[in-house]
Design an enzyme around this catalytic site. Structure first.
Site, mmCIF file in Angstrom:
data_model
loop_
_atom_site.group_PDB
_atom_site.id
_atom_site.type_symbol
_atom_site.label_atom_id
_atom_site.label_comp_id
_atom_site.label_asym_id
_atom_site.label_seq_id
_atom_site.Cartn_x
_atom_site.Cartn_y
_atom_site.Cartn_z
ATOM 1 N N THR A 68 41.261 41.707 43.343
ATOM 2 C CA THR A 68 40.673 42.181 44.596
ATOM 3 C C THR A 68 39.621 43.268 44.405
ATOM 4 O O THR A 68 38.790 43.475 45.282
ATOM 5 C CB THR A 68 41.769 42.722 45.536
ATOM 6 O OG1 THR A 68 42.439 43.825 44.910
ATOM 7 C CG2 THR A 68 42.773 41.636 45.885
ATOM 8 N N ASP A 69 39.635 43.957 43.258
ATOM 9 C CA ASP A 69 38.725 45.092 43.097
ATOM 10 C C ASP A 69 37.263 44.689 43.189
ATOM 11 O O ASP A 69 36.434 45.440 43.730
ATOM 12 C CB ASP A 69 38.975 45.789 41.756
ATOM 13 C CG ASP A 69 40.214 46.668 41.777
ATOM 14 O OD1 ASP A 69 40.828 46.798 42.847
ATOM 15 O OD2 ASP A 69 40.565 47.218 40.712
ATOM 16 N N SER A 114 39.879 42.437 37.444
ATOM 17 C CA SER A 114 38.508 42.323 37.949
ATOM 18 C C SER A 114 37.763 43.645 37.929
ATOM 19 O O SER A 114 36.529 43.664 38.007
ATOM 20 C CB SER A 114 38.502 41.733 39.368
ATOM 21 O OG SER A 114 38.956 42.661 40.328
ATOM 22 N N SER A 115 38.468 44.759 37.801
ATOM 23 C CA SER A 115 37.782 46.048 37.688
ATOM 24 C C SER A 115 36.989 46.152 36.388
ATOM 25 O O SER A 115 36.102 46.993 36.264
ATOM 26 C CB SER A 115 38.787 47.205 37.772
ATOM 27 O OG SER A 115 39.712 47.154 36.707
ATOM 28 N N THR A 143 45.647 40.777 39.934
ATOM 29 C CA THR A 143 47.035 41.122 40.258
ATOM 30 C C THR A 143 47.904 39.893 40.420
ATOM 31 O O THR A 143 49.083 39.889 40.051
ATOM 32 C CB THR A 143 47.079 41.980 41.536
ATOM 33 O OG1 THR A 143 46.314 43.169 41.329
ATOM 34 C CG2 THR A 143 48.505 42.363 41.899
#
Length: 288
Positions: free
Chosen positions: A81-82, A48-49, A12
Site C-alpha cells: 500500500t505504501d 513497496s516502500s 503486506t
C-alpha cells in the site's frame, strides 16, 4: 477457457510477523477459493516502500505481457500500500485495453487473526469479472471501495479502507520507461526556503514536484527558486499537502499559486505528490 492473471509483487498481503511482531516478506498463501480460474505470476517479493522507477516499470511491463494472451480476462496486481498509488497510475497511463486491471493488497499481514487480504482479493476478482468495469482503466479495490487509479492517494496508515480518489480524466499515452529519470518532491511548510530545491538542482534533478500549502501556495523565497529552475529547463509541478480537493493558482502576494505560475511552475490540479511525480517522470521520458 478464460482466466485472470494474478501478479504478485510482495507487500503486506504477502508478509507474516516474526517472533518480535515485525512484518517480514515471504507469505504466499492467500487462503481463499477463487470464483474464476486464476493463473499466478510471481514478479517480485518486495516491500513497496523500497520500489523505485525500475520496479514500477517492471510491473507495467508484466501487465502488458499478461494481455498478450487473448484468454486473459483481466489482471490483478497484489501490491504493497505504501506506493500503490504510484504504480497503479503508471500502469493506467499506458493501459489502452478494455480488459480491467485491478490493484489490491492488505493492511494486515497474512497471519493476522482477521486478515483483510483475502476479502480484498475476492473483491478484486469480482471487479475483473464485472462487465461494467470494461474500459475503465486501472482500478484499486480495497477495503470495500472500488476507486480509479487517477487521483488515488493513501489517506490512512492503518484503516482497512486506506485509499481515497479524486476523479482525474483518463488519457492513454505511448509506453515509455522512466528508469533513469530523477524527479524529486519538495515538501513546503511555513518559513520554507530554497535549500532543498537548490540541493536537488545540484544533484542533477530532471524535475521537481512541490507539495505546497493550501490551494497551492508558498512564499517569495520558494518562488524565486522555482524561477531559477524553470529558466534552466527543469520543470516544476505544484501539488498540495492537503489530502483531498483540487487546487488552483488563485493567490498572489509574492508567494501564492499565481506567483508560482508566473515563475514557470505547472499546477497538477488533482494529483497528489506521489502520482504527480510519476506523471512528470513520464512526461520527461516522453520528451526525450
Amino acid at each position: 477457457m478464460s482466466h485472470i492473471a494474478l501478479v504478485r509483487t510482495g507487500g503486506t498481503i504477502a508478509s507474516s510477523r516474526d517472533e518480535d511482531g515485525i512484518s517480514r516478506p515471504g507469505a504466499s498463501e492467500l487462503g481463499i477459493e477463487f470464483a474464476a480460474e486464476v493463473k499466478f505470476r510471481d514478479l517480485m517479493s518486495k516491500d513497496s516502500s523500497t520500489f523505485d522507477f525500475s520496479d514500477m516499470d517492471a510491473v507495467a511491463d508484466e501487465v502488458a505481457r499478461c494481455f498478450e494472451d487473448p484468454a486473459c480476462a483481466g489482471v490483478i496486481v497484489l501490491h504493497g500500500t505504501d506506493t500503490m498509488e504510484e504504480t497503479a497510475l503508471l500502469v493506467d497511463l499506458f493501459h489502452d485495453d478494455p480488459r480491467p486491471v485491478v490493484f489490491t493488497g492488505a493492511q494486515r499481514t497474512s497471519d493476522h487473526e482477521d486478515p483483510d487480504g483475502p476479502v480484498n482479493v475476492a473483491a478484486a476478482v469480482e471487479a475483473v469479472l464485472d462487465p461494467a468495469n470494461s474500459s475503465r482503466g486501472v482500478l484499486v479495490v480495497f477495503g470495500g471501495r472500488t476507486l480509479n487509479a487517477r487521483g488515488l492517494s493513501k489517506w490512512h496508515t492503518s484503516a482497512l479502507d486506506a485509499f481515497i480518489s479524486s476523479t482525474e480524466p483518463r488519457r492513454v499515452v505511448p509506453r515509455v520507461h522512466i528508469e533513469g529519470i530523477r524527479v524529486d518532491i519538495v515538501a513546503l511548510y511555513p518559513g520554507a526556503d530554497a535549500v532543498a530545491i537548490d540541493a536537488y538542482r545540484a544533484a542533477g534533478t530532471n524535475g521537481i514536484v512541490l507539495q505546497a500549502l493550501g490551494s497551492g501556495n508558498t512564499n517569495a523565497s520558494v518562488v524565486a527558486a522555482v524561477k531559477t529552475c524553470t529558466a534552466e529547463g527543469i520543470p516544476v509541478w505544484v501539488t498540495t499537502r492537503v489530502p483531498d480537493g483540487s487546487i488552483a493558482p488563485t493567490y498572489g502576494g509574492g508567494g501564492g499559486g499565481a506567483d508560482l505560475v508566473d515563475a514557470g511552475a505547472v499546477f497538477a490540479p488533482v494529483l497528489r505528490a506521489g502520482q504527480a511525480r510519476v506523471l512528470l517522470a513520464v512526461e520527461i521520458a516522453a520528451s526525450r
